[in-house]
Design a protein around this motif. Structure first.
Motif, short mmCIF file in Angstrom:
data_model
loop_
_atom_site.label_atom_id
_atom_site.label_comp_id
_atom_site.label_asym_id
_atom_site.label_seq_id
_atom_site.Cartn_x
_atom_site.Cartn_y
_atom_site.Cartn_z
N ASP A 40 0.64 -0.80 -0.05
CA ASP A 40 -0.06 0.07 0.07
C ASP A 40 1.06 1.29 0.06
N GLY A 62 -11.91 3.96 5.22
CA GLY A 62 -9.89 3.98 4.94
C GLY A 62 -10.22 3.37 3.84
N GLY A 65 -3.95 8.70 2.18
CA GLY A 65 -4.06 6.60 1.56
C GLY A 65 -2.08 6.23 2.53
N THR A 120 -8.19 -0.29 5.62
CA THR A 120 -8.05 0.13 4.98
C THR A 120 -7.85 -0.35 4.15
N ARG A 164 -7.00 4.16 0.28
CA ARG A 164 -6.53 3.58 -0.95
C ARG A 164 -6.93 2.86 -1.82
N THR A 210 -11.11 10.74 9.39
CA THR A 210 -10.64 9.42 9.51
C THR A 210 -9.55 9.28 10.27
N ALA A 242 -1.99 6.36 5.95
CA ALA A 242 -2.63 4.87 6.33
C ALA A 242 -1.62 4.13 6.32
#
Ligand SMILES: Nc1nc2c(ncn2[C@@H]2O[C@H](COP(=O)(O)OP(=O)(O)O)[C@@H](O)[C@H]2O)c(=O)[nH]1
Ligand SMILES: [Mg+2]
Length: 456
Positions: free
Chosen positions: A137, A213, A146, A390, A217, A382, A149
């Motif tokens: 990720d 989440g 993103g 995510t 992503r 968030t 996270a």
């Protein structure tokens, strides 16, 4: 995918193409001897030292210099894979890097499978499965949020919470098992609800933020739809802040779906401008309209554009009817020449938010972006106190765990015997273990790591 940790594996770790440097990475037991075969240090009294860069040359079997390189050796277990790792920093460009890889393979390394380096980090216990997935990720993140996270997940925030929940369930299981195995020992019958309810609450909390989440992503598909000439392409250009789509006063200008990426306050968005929806004799335009419908079907959010400088047309109403019940924002465009006084929203889709804008002057674009953000994030923040889910896989596992815990709670309330409750709790423990990898099957590992690039 092979799960053997015996081979020494090698792969190009950098993206193909011309670049300043290109890196070949090796991992495994034979890494250091392999390096010593291929590398001629410039300093005569050179000795390999962990975590230090050395300058020298790559040489082939005949001792010919192939490239001028820097190499680093990471002594196990202080490396990405927990094994001995060597990075050869060659010149960028396909020939230099391929040469270095080919030389490593001739020296005895095996070409790494996609994700095999990270798989080894997982198998060697340096990362759990959720962290390994976070590596991918991070590499794939399309926005800074993103990326953030993913970095949190890589840092182990999620893993920690899942592990604590799992440990709490295991403690309850241990107690129940004791009451089953040694009834004569008189283990006091325990009320398991006080132990299960907080676990359930934590998991519910994780689940609550999961959809947001996952959006961070995976991103969001937004379709701009409406009749011809209402200003859809102008709106696309506005949101992108450059003239991407052709805009003319001729209805039917856009004949194909145009897709562009956009970063909306950290949410990656694919924004699709579509051909104006109408009945048409033009074959090309008709195909475009067909595609508009398909794009509309796939969209997570629809921007329905109206021309407020003209009365609504019957087709506006038809399209509105088709959009009812979906996440849609009614965009009332051309406010700079609107026929009606601003204030009253046009009488279409009254339950949806209406945002007056002018794609021409930029009026209302900030408000539109704010509204899009609100629709997607639901106003909720968030992150917060719990980790952010995510990944749809994690969401699904948590849902399963919650179901099994709920079943156990219900069973306990009905006074079912302990061995019934343990079945549900085992299932919940396993579901959570799939997230961190304690209960991951080979198929699951294959599915996850095969999505990685080679060299990661
Ligand atoms: N006055 C005014 N004209 C606009 C506005 N937005 C678009 N137009 C004009 O409307 C026509 C159609 O625009 P276009 O973006 O191609 O519409 P589409 O067919 O829906 O993609 C063009 O002549 C634009 O210049 C606006 O906000 N105000
Ligand atoms: Mg257009």
């Amino acid at each position: 995918m092979t799960y053997s940790l015996d081979d020494t594996i090698a792969a190009i770790a950098t993206a193909p193409g011309e670049a300043g440097i290109g890196i070949v990475r090796l991992s495994g037991r034979e890494t250091l001897p392999l390096l010593q075969q291929m590398f001629r240090p410039a300093a005569p009294a050179w000795e390999a030292r962990s975590h230090q860069m050395s300058y020298g040359f790559l040489v082939d079997e005949a001792g010919e210099r192939l490239d001028e390189v820097m190499v680093v050796w990471f002594q196990a277990p202080r490396s990405y894979t927990c094994e001995d790792v060597v990075e050869i920093h060659a010149h960028g460009g396909s020939v230099a890097v391929r040469q270095a890889l080919a030389l490593s393979l001739r020296a005895g390394a095996r070409l790494a499978e996609p994700g095999e380096m990270t798989l080894r980090a997982f198998l060697n216990g340096r990362l759990d499965l959720a962290q390994a997935e976070a590596v991918l990720d991070v590499v794939r993140a399309r926005t800074e949020r993103g990326m953030q996270a993913a970095m949190e997940q890589l840092g182990g925030t999620l893993s920690q919470e899942i592990r604590e929940a799992r440990a709490a369930l295991l403690a309850v299981l241990a107690h129940l098992t004791a009451t089953i195995d040694f009834p004569e020992d008189d283990v006091p019958p325990q009320n398991i609800l006080p132990d299960l309810l907080p676990v359930q609450a934590l998991l519910e909390c994780l689940l609550q933020n999961a959809d947001r989440g996952i959006l961070l992503r995976e991103g969001l598909r937004v379709a701009i739809v409406g009749l011809p000439n209402v200003g859809k392409s102008s709106l696309l250009n506005r949101l992108l802040r450059h003239e991407r789509a052709i805009v003319t006063e001729i209805p039917g200008t856009t004949r194909d779906v145009l897709e562009e990426s956009l970063n909306l306050r950290g949410i990656p968005i694919v924004l699709a401008d579509t051909a104006g929806i109408r009945q048409t004799q033009d074959r090309v335009e008709a195909l475009g309209v067909e595609r508009s419908h398909a794009t509309l079907e796939q969209a997570n959010l629809v921007l329905f554009v109206l021309d407020s400088s003209e009365p609504l047309r019957p087709e506006d109403h038809t399209l509105a009817a088709a959009l009812a019940g979906r996440p849609v924002i009614v965009v009332e465009n051309k406010q700079d020449v609107a026929v009606e006084e601003p204030g009253e929203p046009l009488p279409l889709l009254p339950e949806a938010p209406h945002v007056p804008i002018s794609a021409m002057t930029g009026l209302g674009i900030d408000e539109l972006e704010e509204q899009m953000w609100q629709m997607v994030m639901g106003g909720g923040a968030t992150g917060g106190d719990t980790a952010l889910i995510t990944n749809p896989r994690h969401k699904q596992a948590i849902q399963q765990a919650i179901q099994h815990i709920a079943a156990a709670i219900e069973g306990a309330q009905q006074g079912l015997p302990a061995d019934f409750l343990t079945i549900d709790l085992h299932a919940a423990v396993n579901a959570l273990g799939e997230i961190t990898g304690e209960n991951a099957t080979e198929d699951l590992l294959d599915a996850i790591f095969s999505r990685f690039c080679i060299g990661k």
